[in-house]
Design an enzyme around this catalytic site. Structure first.
Site, PDB file in Angstrom:
ATOM      1  N   ALA A   1       0.848  -1.199   0.000  1.00 37.15           N
ATOM      2  CA  ALA A   1       0.000   0.000   0.000  1.00 37.15           C
ATOM      3  C   ALA A   1       0.877   1.240   0.000  1.00 37.15           C
ATOM      4  CB  ALA A   1      -0.918  -0.018   1.210  1.00 37.15           C
ATOM      5  N   ASN A   2       0.260   2.395   0.162  1.00 38.01           N
ATOM      6  CA  ASN A   2       1.009   3.648   0.291  1.00 38.01           C
ATOM      7  C   ASN A   2       0.322   4.522   1.333  1.00 38.01           C
ATOM      8  OD1 ASN A   2      -0.969   5.480  -1.027  1.00 38.01           O
ATOM      9  ND2 ASN A   2      -0.601   4.099  -2.756  1.00 38.01           N
TER      10      ASN A   2
END
Ligand code: CTP
Ligand code: CA
Length: 220
Positions: free
Chosen positions: A33-34
């Site tokens: 993810a970020n």
């Protein structure tokens, strides 16, 4: 009537917004993810709805309430986001604020990957579809297509190059050299063919209202 044109300048328009990160599964319990919070995209969806638009908000995994009057479609991965965007068409305007993961694990393990006392396998990656560029090249392209670009350096030149590469109308370039990710304020430059409109650093809901004002002007 006169009053609704002034107060609800996007009445009768369909605005499609993407927001948040995407999660790309490694196995049933892990993902890539970020750090996107989704705040700026949700603020834009809220501002467009306040301006009278019908709004579809395609949201990655975030912990934010749905803004009033907004139709929300929750997704996890970039490929799910691409499908949800396609399903939401046609739209007059698309504002793609999501921080789409550029890569996903090439294969998803169907069981939790276990330690086995040996060196871990390297994680093979595959590139995700570019949702914005695909939309901009589509026969069902919205009349106004707007991308976001978070940059740490050479913000405007990078945004200009991105605008041309993805064939989009505007790039809203976000200077993330400070502590913007997850924060409540943004300094943005709206990069168009005709030039650059730089806004002072301001809260994300004000950035959203300023952008929606310019969208309404462009459609008028
Ligand atoms: N975007 C998208 N699909 C992707 C990647 C990006 O729709 N797979 C959109 C984002 O929502 C944003 C714009 O493209 O509106 C720019 O995203 P950005 O990550 O800045 O661009 P990239 O082309 O991925 O370039 P970079 O290598 O700088 O990450
Ligand atoms: Ca990217």
């Amino acid at each position: 009537d006169f009053d609704s044109a002034r107060h609800r300048p996007l009445f009768g328009r369909h605005v499609l917004v993407t927001a948040g990160p995407t999660h790309e599964a490694i196995d049933p319990v892990r993902y890539i993810a970020n750090r996107s919070s989704g705040k700026q995209g949700f603020a834009i969806a809220a501002a467009a709805a306040e301006a009278g638009a019908r709004v579809t908000l395609v949201a990655g995994p975030v912990h934010l309430p749905t803004p009033p009057g907004v139709e929300r479609v929750d997704v996890e991965s970039a490929r799910e986001m691409a499908e949800a965007v396609e399903s939401a068409l046609p739209a007059h305007v698309a504002v793609m604020v999501a921080a789409v993961a550029d890569w996903r694990p090439a294969a998803v393990a169907d069981r939790k990957i276990k330690k086995d006392g040996t060196e871990p396998e390297p994680l093979a990656l595959a590139e995700n579809p570019d949702i914005l560029a695909t939309l901009a090249a589509s026969p069902r392209r919205p009349g106004l297509v707007i991308g976001f670009a978070a940059e740490t350096n050479d913000v405007i030149p990078h945004a200009q190059a991105k605008r041309l590469r993805k064939q989009v109308d505007w790039i809203v370039a976000n200077d993330v050299s400070g502590d913007v990710m997850g924060g409540d304020a943004n300094a943005v430059h709206i990069v168009r063919e005709s030039g650059v409109d730089s806004l002072p650093r301001m809260p994300k809901d004000q950035v959203a209202r300023a952008l929606v004002e310019r969208i309404a002007d462009a459609l008028a």
